[in-house]
Design an enzyme around this catalytic site. Structure first.
Site, PDB file in Angstrom:
ATOM      1  N   VAL A   1      45.871  37.532  54.436  1.00  0.00           N
ATOM      2  CA  VAL A   1      47.290  37.178  54.459  1.00  0.00           C
ATOM      3  C   VAL A   1      47.442  35.703  54.802  1.00  0.00           C
ATOM      4  O   VAL A   1      46.793  35.194  55.727  1.00  0.00           O
ATOM      5  CB  VAL A   1      48.059  38.038  55.488  1.00  0.00           C
ATOM      6  CG1 VAL A   1      49.540  37.660  55.492  1.00  0.00           C
ATOM      7  CG2 VAL A   1      47.892  39.522  55.178  1.00  0.00           C
TER       8      VAL A   1
ATOM      9  N   CYS B   1      75.440  26.819  65.480  1.00  0.00           N
ATOM     10  CA  CYS B   1      74.770  27.629  64.462  1.00  0.00           C
ATOM     11  C   CYS B   1      75.200  29.089  64.565  1.00  0.00           C
ATOM     12  O   CYS B   1      75.405  29.758  63.543  1.00  0.00           O
ATOM     13  CB  CYS B   1      73.256  27.496  64.593  1.00  0.00           C
ATOM     14  SG  CYS B   1      72.610  25.888  64.067  1.00  0.00           S
TER      15      CYS B   1
END
Length: 383
Positions: free
Chosen positions: A172, A355
């Site tokens: 991975v 945010c």
């Protein structure tokens, strides 16, 4: 909220700049020196002219300088955006400058790739360790079956692993591995071998420590320098740093690195509109050279390279994630105050809160997109 500043609201001068600001705020429910948690408490008479001159950059810098205060900046930001002041708060000169820069210069070229690592992620691991949860995930958690920040981050990591259909022994690649959150989780719970890359020296150092003893290789490397072949590729919270001029290179690189039967998971913040832009304050103080992709940007850039299998939006989950980080920062700041000044504290508080407000207003999204190179039969993504 604790603060070292000792300031109190002033009597606002009746000047033209203030009058213009009040007109802009009319109908938003925000009052200057009001009593609501989202109201702005003004401490400097030049705040209004500063904001009119410099927009969101001036507003953010004025907060860092202690010119104004607000009990709940997240609520303030959400109201401002819903009132339609988001784009209007960016002066035309600032928007034009960014478009010219991004048009003439590849702001995210190989030579410039490490700028954001040095400016933001290398600030200090101690700061992020106190702000984040024990997984050290610096991206949106998944709150569908979670009640705490730690649970939400665990669920996010597990969701990504299940979407990638990991099995023991797989190779991975984690593009933008951060402090090793996904690498640690995938290797520990799914028995895979992980190569993680980051452009931050501080992240790489801590990630290696956290993943010691696991089949994990952490490298200080740009994605364009990679070679090899991987069964699965994941990229969580990194695509925001790629830049529109590099989208094609990014997806072409992923395709080259992915095995024929492989899967790729892209986890990124997304913009509702297909415009190349950046908030001037975020660009200067938080994520230099960052730009948010739109759905069209992602779809067009991946077209011809990879097959889109699934697209999930859980943008609202970023709101509680950011508020969790903000709560951690406030709770643990006393451990950091000897190393970081008050302006840094206010910078981070402002960044996290605005945010949160942006995601709460649905101005921003969070997408997980699953791709394959070629897949025969049906792909069913877990939720």
């Amino acid at each position: 909220m604790t603060s070292n500043l000792r300031i109190s609201p002033i009597s606002l001068p009746d000047n033209r700049a203030r009058h213009i600001i009040e007109q802009l705020l009319d109908g938003s429910g925000i009052t200057l020196n009001g009593s609501a948690s989202h109201d702005i408490q003004v401490f400097h008479p030049d705040l209004f002219s500063r904001v009119l001159r410099h927009g969101t950059l001036g507003l953010g810098e004025a907060y860092m300088d202690g010119w104004w205060e607000c009990e709940r900046i997240d609520q303030l930001a959400c109201r401002l955006i819903r009132h339609g002041l988001g784009d209007r708060a960016h002066p035309a000169s600032k928007r034009l400058l960014y478009r010219l820069q991004s048009g003439l210069i590849n702001l995210q070229s190989r030579a410039r790739a490490y700028i954001v690592g040095e400016a933001h992620y290398d600030l200090g691991n101690d700061l992020f360790e106190e702000m984040l949860d024990p997984t050290m995930c610096y991206s949106c958690g998944y709150w569908k079956r979670a009640d705490t920040l730690h649970d939400a981050q665990f669920q996010k990591l597990e969701l990504a692993c299940r979407k990638l259909q990991l099995t023991p022994g797989m190779r991975v690649l984690d593009i933008g591995c951060g402090w090793g959150s996904f690498a640690d989780h995938a290797a520990r719970h799914h028995g895979v071998e992980v190569t993680g890359i980051t452009i931050s020296r501080e992240q790489a150092e801590l990630a290696r420590q956290r993943c010691a003893g696991l089949p994990v290789d952490i490298r200080l490397e740009d994605y364009r320098e990679l070679e090899g072949s991987f069964d699965r590729i994941v990229s969580i919270g990194m695509f925001e740093h790629v830049g529109h001029r590099n989208y094609d290179t990014y997806f072409r690189t992923v395709k080259q690195l992915l095995t024929q039967e492989g899967l790729f998971l892209l986890h990124t913040i997304g913009s509702n509109v297909s415009r190349i832009r950046a908030d001037p304050w975020i660009h200067r103080y938080i994520f230099p050279n960052g730009v948010l992709p739109s759905a069209m940007h992602v779809a067009r850039a991946s077209e011809g390279h990879l097959l889109m299998e699934d697209w999930q939006n859980f943008g609202p989950d970023y709101d509680p994630t950011l508020m969790g980080w903000l709560a951690n920062l406030d709770t643990h700041w006393h451990k950091l105050a000897h190393r970081y000044n008050e302006r840094t504290r206010r910078m981070f508080r402002y960044y996290l809160a605005i945010c949160a407000g942006a995601f709460r207003s649905r101005h921003l999204q969070l997408w997980q997109v699953v791709y394959s190179r070629y897949r025969q039969g049906r792909y069913d993504a877990p939720r």
